[in-house]
Structure formats: structure tokens, C-alpha cells
Write a protein that holds these residues in place. Structure first.
Motif, PDB file in Angstrom:
ATOM      1  N   ARG A 101       0.833  -1.191   0.000  1.00  0.00           N
ATOM      2  CA  ARG A 101       0.000   0.000   0.000  1.00  0.00           C
ATOM      3  C   ARG A 101       0.873   1.248   0.000  1.00  0.00           C
ATOM      4  N   GLN A 102       0.798   2.009  -1.087  1.00  0.00           N
ATOM      5  CA  GLN A 102       1.529   3.266  -1.260  1.00  0.00           C
ATOM      6  C   GLN A 102       3.048   3.095  -1.222  1.00  0.00           C
ATOM      7  N   SER A 103       3.539   1.905  -1.570  1.00  0.00           N
ATOM      8  CA  SER A 103       4.984   1.697  -1.655  1.00  0.00           C
ATOM      9  C   SER A 103       5.261   0.523  -2.586  1.00  0.00           C
ATOM     10  N   VAL A 104       6.505   0.441  -3.040  1.00  0.00           N
ATOM     11  CA  VAL A 104       6.894  -0.673  -3.903  1.00  0.00           C
ATOM     12  C   VAL A 104       8.326  -1.074  -3.570  1.00  0.00           C
ATOM     13  N   HIS A 105       8.581  -2.365  -3.656  1.00  0.00           N
ATOM     14  CA  HIS A 105       9.891  -2.935  -3.357  1.00  0.00           C
ATOM     15  C   HIS A 105      10.354  -3.698  -4.597  1.00  0.00           C
ATOM     16  N   LEU A 106      11.356  -3.153  -5.291  1.00  0.00           N
ATOM     17  CA  LEU A 106      11.899  -3.804  -6.479  1.00  0.00           C
ATOM     18  C   LEU A 106      12.969  -4.810  -6.065  1.00  0.00           C
ATOM     19  N   ILE A 107      13.021  -5.940  -6.767  1.00  0.00           N
ATOM     20  CA  ILE A 107      14.058  -6.946  -6.533  1.00  0.00           C
ATOM     21  C   ILE A 107      14.763  -7.217  -7.847  1.00  0.00           C
ATOM     22  N   GLU A 108      16.093  -7.105  -7.826  1.00  0.00           N
ATOM     23  CA  GLU A 108      16.904  -7.363  -9.015  1.00  0.00           C
ATOM     24  C   GLU A 108      17.946  -8.425  -8.688  1.00  0.00           C
TER      25      GLU A 108
END
Length: 208
Positions: A101-108
Motif C-alpha cells: 500500500r503506497q509503496s513498492v519494493h523492487l528486486i533485481e
């Protein structure tokens, strides 16, 4: 409107790499990871890429949540695009993203150096702009793998200062001006110009 991808930016930043062949190990690993997460057959690919088993195991140890995902809060090989100005739209692909909710976590995950590089910065800027998020509400986890050494997990936070600097660098790079894409972090190890075109064997171990 012109669409600019990371590949386009690689050629703009370092045009000499146009003659460098694509690193097959990297491509094979990325494809097998995607197939694994989507629960698609991988056996023929694993036979053709024997080292990838080790890297997949390391990803599962470094970030087990990647293999425990459930839709719709987790996206695999997802695409984000954002307008840089009235003439240019930047498009990136992220290996995976956890949407909260209202955030994002990118994984590379990649065969790469763990230090934040300009490609990471462009991904963070584009995802934040695409989702209309405050820069402080986006973060990136890098799972940096190596053919001979243990993999490294690094958490990278984002802020308004870095966000503005990356936007300015993008505008300058597309205008053909020679500025450093990592000028804001001169104390960081040298950034890799590409996620695929570099000598991974020559990268020393870095303690985080």
C-alpha cells in the motif's frame, strides 16, 4: 513521443559496447529465474546452463520471499514507464516487484557487482514516477551473484535528492552531455556500465 529503454541508454552512455556480444550466462540465468517463478518447465534450460542451479539456490537463500510470492502483490518481469519530458518516455523492466500500500519494493538479481549503478538509479526513478510514489516510498534489493564467490544481498533506499539527480542525469545523457551518471556518489565503487557486458571474474569481493 520517443520511447527510451535501458538498452538505448547503455548505447548512449557507452557506444563502444555496440560491438560486444551479449553475455549468454546472464540471459540464460534471467530466463530460468523467470520460468521458475512462473512455474514453467526449466529442465532443458538447466541442462544447457549448468551453473544456474547454484545461482537460483543463492537467490533462495538471500531472499526466500521471492519463491513464496502470491499475486497480485508480487509481479514477475514487470515493466514501468514514465515521462521524462514532453518528448521522451523512459521504460524499464524489473525482475520482480512487491507492491504494498503506497509503496513498492523492487528486486533485481543478476551476475553483477553489488554497488548501486546508474541502471539501478534509472529503474528506481522510473518506477517511482510510473506509480506516482514519493521517492522515500520505493526501495530496491539487489541480489548480486558471482560465478566463484557467494552472492551478496544489498538493500538500497531512495530519496528525493537522488531522484532529482537521476532525472537531471537522464535529461543530460539524452541531450548528449558528458556527465558522470554516478556523480552524486563519488565514494561508491565504480558503477558497471551494463548489467551484462563486463568481466565478472575480475570483480573483487566487497564487504557490505
Amino acid at each position: 513521443m520517443q520511447l527510451i529503454t535501458l538498452t538505448d541508454l547503455i548505447f548512449l552512455v557507452n557506444p563502444t559496447q555496440l560491438t560486444v556480444p551479449i553475455e549468454l550466462k546472464q540471459e540464460g540465468f534471467q530466463l530460468i529465474m523467470k520460468q521458475t517463478l512462473l512455474k514453467l518447465p526449466t529442465e532443458p534450460l538447466l541442462l544447457a546452463n549448468p551453473k544456474v542451479d547454484k545461482w537460483i539456490m543463492e537467490v533462495s537463500l538471500l531472499f526466500p520471499e521471492v519463491f513464496e510470492w502470491e499475486p497480485p502483490t508480487f509481479l514477475v518481469d514487470t515493466q514501468f514507464s514514465a515521462k521524462l519530458n514532453k518528448d521522451v518516455c523512459v521504460q524499464i523492466n524489473a525482475n520482480a516487484a512487491f507492491l504494498e500500500r503506497q509503496s513498492v519494493h523492487l528486486i533485481e538479481w543478476a551476475i553483477r557487482h553489488p554497488a548501486l549503478n546508474w541502471s539501478d538509479r534509472v529503474k528506481l526513478w522510473t518506477a517511482a514516477e510510473s506509480l506516482s510514489l514519493s521517492p522515500e516510498n520505493i526501495k530496491l534489493t539487489v541480489l548480486a551473484l558471482h560465478p566463484a564467490h557467494p552472492g551478496t544481498r544489498r538493500e538500497l533506499s531512495w530519496d528525493s535528492r537522488q531522484h532529482t539527480q537521476t532525472r537531471d542525469w537522464l535529461a543530460s545523457a539524452l541531450a548528449g552531455k558528458a556527465i558522470s551518471p554516478v556523480a552524486a556518489r563519488r565514494t561508491s565503487p565504480p558503477a558497471c556500465a551494463s548489467l551484462t557486458h563486463f568481466d565478472i571474474e575480475g570483480i573483487p569481493e566487497v564487504e557490505i
